[in-house]
Scaffold this motif. Structure first.
Motif, PDB file in Angstrom:
ATOM      1  N   LEU B 307       0.830  -1.210   0.000  1.00 28.29           N
ATOM      2  CA  LEU B 307       0.000   0.000   0.000  1.00 28.29           C
ATOM      3  C   LEU B 307       0.862   1.257   0.000  1.00 28.29           C
ATOM      4  CD1 LEU B 307      -2.991   1.038   0.355  1.00 28.29           C
ATOM      5  CD2 LEU B 307      -2.418   1.264   2.761  1.00 28.29           C
ATOM      6  N   ILE B 308       1.889   1.278   0.863  1.00 27.45           N
ATOM      7  CA  ILE B 308       2.709   2.489   0.993  1.00 27.45           C
ATOM      8  C   ILE B 308       3.654   2.640  -0.190  1.00 27.45           C
ATOM      9  CG2 ILE B 308       4.515   3.592   2.358  1.00 27.45           C
ATOM     10  CD1 ILE B 308       3.258   2.625   4.802  1.00 27.45           C
ATOM     11  N   ASN B 309       4.269   1.536  -0.617  1.00 27.49           N
ATOM     12  CA  ASN B 309       5.318   1.663  -1.624  1.00 27.49           C
ATOM     13  C   ASN B 309       4.823   1.582  -3.055  1.00 27.49           C
ATOM     14  OD1 ASN B 309       7.278   1.997   0.291  1.00 27.49           O
ATOM     15  ND2 ASN B 309       7.655  -0.189   0.490  1.00 27.49           N
ATOM     16  N   PHE B 310       3.598   1.122  -3.249  1.00 26.83           N
ATOM     17  CA  PHE B 310       3.087   1.066  -4.624  1.00 26.83           C
ATOM     18  C   PHE B 310       1.870   1.973  -4.817  1.00 26.83           C
ATOM     19  CE2 PHE B 310       0.163  -1.246  -7.660  1.00 26.83           C
ATOM     20  CZ  PHE B 310       0.738  -0.686  -8.779  1.00 26.83           C
ATOM     21  N   ILE B 311       0.793   1.689  -4.089  1.00 26.57           N
ATOM     22  CA  ILE B 311      -0.454   2.407  -4.331  1.00 26.57           C
ATOM     23  C   ILE B 311      -0.279   3.912  -4.065  1.00 26.57           C
ATOM     24  CG2 ILE B 311      -2.910   2.525  -3.764  1.00 26.57           C
ATOM     25  CD1 ILE B 311      -2.304  -0.139  -4.876  1.00 26.57           C
ATOM     26  N   THR B 312       0.379   4.244  -2.944  1.00 29.23           N
ATOM     27  CA  THR B 312       0.518   5.660  -2.593  1.00 29.23           C
ATOM     28  C   THR B 312       1.302   6.447  -3.640  1.00 29.23           C
ATOM     29  OG1 THR B 312       0.489   4.924  -0.317  1.00 29.23           O
ATOM     30  CG2 THR B 312       1.056   7.223  -0.696  1.00 29.23           C
ATOM     31  N   PRO B 313       2.555   6.059  -3.969  1.00 32.48           N
ATOM     32  CA  PRO B 313       3.253   6.847  -5.002  1.00 32.48           C
ATOM     33  C   PRO B 313       2.540   6.814  -6.355  1.00 32.48           C
ATOM     34  CG  PRO B 313       4.782   5.340  -3.929  1.00 32.48           C
ATOM     35  CD  PRO B 313       3.418   4.972  -3.481  1.00 32.48           C
ATOM     36  N   LEU B 314       1.930   5.671  -6.687  1.00 30.74           N
ATOM     37  CA  LEU B 314       1.266   5.555  -7.990  1.00 30.74           C
ATOM     38  C   LEU B 314       0.168   6.600  -8.122  1.00 30.74           C
ATOM     39  CD1 LEU B 314       0.767   3.734 -10.623  1.00 30.74           C
ATOM     40  CD2 LEU B 314      -1.103   2.788  -9.313  1.00 30.74           C
ATOM     41  N   LEU B 315      -0.716   6.653  -7.128  1.00 29.98           N
ATOM     42  CA  LEU B 315      -1.844   7.578  -7.243  1.00 29.98           C
ATOM     43  C   LEU B 315      -1.419   9.012  -6.960  1.00 29.98           C
ATOM     44  CD1 LEU B 315      -4.672   5.472  -5.608  1.00 29.98           C
ATOM     45  CD2 LEU B 315      -4.186   5.807  -8.012  1.00 29.98           C
ATOM     46  N   TYR B 316      -0.460   9.181  -6.014  1.00 28.69           N
ATOM     47  CA  TYR B 316      -0.096  10.524  -5.591  1.00 28.69           C
ATOM     48  C   TYR B 316       0.764  11.233  -6.641  1.00 28.69           C
ATOM     49  CZ  TYR B 316       1.309  14.178  -2.360  1.00 28.69           C
ATOM     50  OH  TYR B 316       1.511  15.382  -1.750  1.00 28.69           O
ATOM     51  N   LEU B 317       1.716  10.506  -7.215  1.00 26.90           N
ATOM     52  CA  LEU B 317       2.647  11.151  -8.154  1.00 26.90           C
ATOM     53  C   LEU B 317       2.145  11.132  -9.588  1.00 26.90           C
ATOM     54  CD1 LEU B 317       6.130   9.988  -6.881  1.00 26.90           C
ATOM     55  CD2 LEU B 317       5.214  12.287  -6.836  1.00 26.90           C
ATOM     56  N   MET B 318       0.935  10.582  -9.801  1.00 30.11           N
ATOM     57  CA  MET B 318       0.466  10.492 -11.175  1.00 30.11           C
ATOM     58  C   MET B 318       0.205  11.876 -11.763  1.00 30.11           C
ATOM     59  SD  MET B 318      -2.634   8.182 -12.562  1.00 30.11           S
ATOM     60  CE  MET B 318      -2.044   6.594 -12.072  1.00 30.11           C
ATOM     61  N   LYS B 319      -0.279  12.774 -10.944  1.00 29.13           N
ATOM     62  CA  LYS B 319      -0.605  14.112 -11.440  1.00 29.13           C
ATOM     63  C   LYS B 319       0.643  14.967 -11.601  1.00 29.13           C
ATOM     64  CE  LYS B 319      -4.022  16.946 -10.912  1.00 29.13           C
ATOM     65  NZ  LYS B 319      -4.645  16.863 -12.244  1.00 29.13           N
ATOM     66  N   ARG B 320       0.625  15.779 -12.628  1.00 27.42           N
ATOM     67  CA  ARG B 320       1.756  16.642 -12.926  1.00 27.42           C
ATOM     68  C   ARG B 320       2.011  17.638 -11.792  1.00 27.42           C
ATOM     69  NH1 ARG B 320       2.502  21.511 -16.096  1.00 27.42           N
ATOM     70  NH2 ARG B 320       4.316  21.317 -17.459  1.00 27.42           N
ATOM     71  N   ASP B 321       0.918  18.178 -11.228  1.00 24.63           N
ATOM     72  CA  ASP B 321       1.053  19.244 -10.228  1.00 24.63           C
ATOM     73  C   ASP B 321       1.778  18.774  -8.972  1.00 24.63           C
ATOM     74  OD1 ASP B 321      -0.359  20.601 -12.061  1.00 24.63           O
ATOM     75  OD2 ASP B 321      -2.273  20.497 -11.003  1.00 24.63           O
ATOM     76  N   SER B 333       8.415  12.024  -0.604  1.00 22.60           N
ATOM     77  CA  SER B 333       9.768  11.492  -0.396  1.00 22.60           C
ATOM     78  C   SER B 333       9.874  10.848   0.979  1.00 22.60           C
ATOM     79  CB  SER B 333      10.803  12.607  -0.513  1.00 22.60           C
ATOM     80  OG  SER B 333      10.772  13.145  -1.797  1.00 22.60           O
ATOM     81  N   ILE B 334       9.298  11.512   1.992  1.00 19.62           N
ATOM     82  CA  ILE B 334       9.349  10.937   3.337  1.00 19.62           C
ATOM     83  C   ILE B 334       8.563   9.625   3.373  1.00 19.62           C
ATOM     84  CG2 ILE B 334       8.628  11.309   5.728  1.00 19.62           C
ATOM     85  CD1 ILE B 334       9.307  14.292   5.255  1.00 19.62           C
ATOM     86  N   VAL B 335       7.411   9.610   2.699  1.00 24.06           N
ATOM     87  CA  VAL B 335       6.608   8.381   2.652  1.00 24.06           C
ATOM     88  C   VAL B 335       7.413   7.254   2.006  1.00 24.06           C
ATOM     89  CG1 VAL B 335       4.607   7.312   1.551  1.00 24.06           C
ATOM     90  CG2 VAL B 335       4.368   9.500   2.676  1.00 24.06           C
ATOM     91  N   ILE B 336       8.104   7.578   0.901  1.00 15.17           N
ATOM     92  CA  ILE B 336       8.860   6.537   0.181  1.00 15.17           C
ATOM     93  C   ILE B 336       9.988   5.996   1.056  1.00 15.17           C
ATOM     94  CG2 ILE B 336      10.482   6.197  -1.720  1.00 15.17           C
ATOM     95  CD1 ILE B 336       8.656   7.876  -3.462  1.00 15.17           C
ATOM     96  N   ILE B 337      10.743   6.909   1.702  1.00 10.25           N
ATOM     97  CA  ILE B 337      11.866   6.442   2.520  1.00 10.25           C
ATOM     98  C   ILE B 337      11.343   5.598   3.686  1.00 10.25           C
ATOM     99  CG2 ILE B 337      13.760   7.153   4.013  1.00 10.25           C
ATOM    100  CD1 ILE B 337      14.192   9.512   2.175  1.00 10.25           C
TER     101      ILE B 337
END
Lengths: 197, 402
Positions: B307-321, B333-337
């Motif tokens: 959930l943290i390492n795939f779903i979160t960055p996938l949905l969160y970083l998908m948008k350009r903004d 970045s903190i979430v990923i680390i």
């Protein structure tokens, strides 16, 4: 679509084109489009085009693919034709993931290509007016729409003053129509005329 | 133009406080976990944290290597940041080496089963592997790989600082590109042969010595590489917020965000490739690794990891903004680390101290390592100008446009 009047100018240098775009916009003229032989960085910003919504469309196609794959496979293996494959469960999610992934990619890729073609008005057997044959070769071609408020002669002089070359006026269809680039358009009236004669 | 970094007193204080928490946890751990079985968690926590943090600072050297070999120009504006982070490799490498040697030579057999000679003699699988899995090979590999990483990291950093004294001419530019390319090429080969293959086998996979997975090293690499990118992003944003790095803007941040996005998906791809083949074949000697993780106590962590390492960055970083916004990039970045730290925790924990407990000790050590990295990187950032002014690709970085 509609047949409109355009004033067309060519530019042979990016360094001339950018200030020209800015000046033309500041002067209040309506730029129909700028045609370039290659993608020019920042030109969309200079023209004031809005961000494309192609990626939103891509996301929607993608989740459509995901849903299609998952629902189709689970329908087949659970209700339509349940099979016992090596004692695996009837809804083996890990085994479904590769196919789901592929269908997601397929749907979003094909969907985005078609949407892109639609947005750019490019399709096989579809024709658009070409303002200058060298717009796909070595010239940047700017087409400005002549509205009822535009004075075409003033506009031509203005374009010449910002560095435009080969300035001319063209009456052309703004949208796309069925046709082929390797053949002349055969209009309906002409066909009818030949039959009568 | 603020070109010379000065360590703010507040940053120094923060790093000392964090390191203090780490040391305190280490001391409490020393007294809390002792005895034959008890000390397992003490060593496992140290092993997990030092491996993780060494590999994420090493990812900065890899970042320099990969972008240089790809003839990338966009990163030159902030190249001194990964350089400074990579200079933590010698210190963290030394720490890890000491910990590994202590584990091996104090014969902590609950960490590495294969250390105990009696076990190995009775166990056909381990005795087959003993030609590779033995103290000599382990020590040799650790010394050679850590040594090579340190040498290349220091060499790349020295070269970069030395180039500041050169001139800005086409001939010099060609020389800079050529010697950086050669050195980075050498490093990438070493990195691929160590982090991409042997190192994770020995340090982490040999915790479950009966089990093996050919995906494991790539999985470890993906985990540390995406966290390393997140770490670079954090330092870049920190410097930018304090008025440094005037040439870096949303465009560069956008590219870092794309990297974090892409490699989060890459990590998931490897995670899934490792999991699915084992799940599908369902062979006893392979599922031992996933048994405690998927069907045991660690089940919530296993799915939280995804959930943290795939779903979160996938949905969160998908948008350009979100990729172009400084605050949102700091958050992700903190979430990923943190997420990949947790990934390492579930790689080490189930094979060593088995039961799932609140990781106060592991977290405390992690906080200490974060403090150490902040201190080392901040010190390194002061040692050179923040912009490599003679690099021929600098202009490309300034006018960079995504």
């Amino acid at each position: 679509m509609a047949v409109k009047n355009f004033v067309v100018a060519s530019f042979d240098d990016e360094a001339v084109l950018f200030p020209a775009v800015k000046k033309v916009r500041t002067a209040g003229y309506k730029i129909h489009d700028v045609y370039t032989p290659f993608p020019v960085h920042g030109l969309d910003h200079a023209l004031g085009l809005r961000e494309t919504s192609l990626h939103t469309a891509g996301f929607i196609y993608g989740i459509t693919g995901t849903t299609t794959a998952l629902s189709c496979m689970s329908w087949v293996f659970n209700s339509d034709w349940p099979l016992n494959i090596g004692g695996k469960p009837h809804f083996p999610l890990p085994a479904f993931i590769p196919i789901t992934f592929e269908l997601t990619v397929l749907f979003s890729a094909v969907g985005m290509v078609l949407t892109f073609c639609y947005l750019c008005q490019l399709m096989p057997f579809v024709k658009k007016h070409i303002f200058h044959p060298r717009q796909t070769d070595d010239l940047f071609v700017m087409a400005i729409e002549v509205t009822p408020k535009t004075n075409a002669e003033e506009l031509k002089a203005f374009l010449a003053s910002v560095g435009g070359q080969q300035i001319n006026e063209q009456k052309a269809e703004a949208g796309w129509w069925y046709g082929r680039y390797d053949r002349e358009d055969r209009l309906f009236e002409q066909k009818a005329g030949t039959v009568n004669a | 133009m603020k070109d010379q970094f000065v360590v703010p007193a507040r940053l120094k204080r923060t790093s000392f406080v964090l390191m203090g928490i780490g040391l305190l946890t280490l001391l409490i751990g020393l007294f809390a976990f002792h005895g034959e079985h008890g000390s397992t968690r003490f060593w496992a926590g140290l092993l997990q944290n030092s491996t993780f943090f060494l590999l994420i600072v090493l990812a900065s050297t890899f970042f320099i290597g990969a972008t240089t070999l790809a003839h990338g120009g966009w990163q030159i504006g902030f190249r001194r940041v990964p350089e400074a982070i990579s200079m933590a490799v010698p210190y963290l490498g030394a720490v890890l080496f000491v910990i590994l040697m202590l584990i091996v030579f104090l014969e902590k057999e609950h960490i590495y089963h294969w250390i105990n000679a009696h076990h190995v003699a009775e166990d056909p699988i381990l005795s087959w592997k003993s030609a590779f899995l033995n103290k000599g090979m382990f020590t040799g590999f650790a010394a050679v790989t850590i040594g090579a990483w340190i040498l290349f990291t220091i060499k790349l950093r020295r070269m970069s600082i030395e180039e500041d004294g050169w001139d800005l001419s086409p001939a010099t530019g060609r020389r800079i590109i050529w010697r950086n390319t050669v050195m980075c090429g050498g490093f990438i080969v070493i990195y691929a042969l160590s982090v991409g293959s042997t190192t994770p086998w020995l340090w982490l996979m040999s915790i479950d010595a009966h089990w093996y997975s050919t995906m494991y090293s790539w999985y470890t690499f993906a985990s540390t590489w995406v966290s390393g990118l997140a770490l670079i992003t954090l330092f870049v944003v920190y410097l930018k917020r304090n008025g440094y790095l005037p040439m870096v803007n949303e465009e560069h941040l956008h590219d870092l965000g794309k990297f974090c996005f892409a490699f989060s998906i890459f990590w998931t791809y490897l995670w899934f490739s490792q999991y699915m083949l084992i799940w599908y074949a369902n062979m006893p000697e392979e599922i031992v690794y996933f048994k405690p993780r998927v069907w045991g106590e660690w089940r919530p962590i296993f799915f939280l990891n995804l959930l943290i390492n795939f779903i979160t960055p996938l949905l969160y970083l998908m948008k350009r903004d979100t990729k172009r916004n400084y605050s949102s990039m700091v958050f992700i970045s903190i979430v990923i680390i943190a997420g990949h730290w947790m990934d390492f925790w579930q790689m080490v924990g189930p094979g060593t101290y088995k039961e799932l407990v609140f990781p106060w000790y592991e977290l405390g050590l992690g906080v200490g390592f974060v403090g150490l990295i902040i201190l080392l990187v901040a010190n390194q950032l002061t040692k050179a100008a923040l912009v490599p002014k003679n690099h021929p690709y600098l202009k490309e970085s300034i006018v960079h446009h995504t």
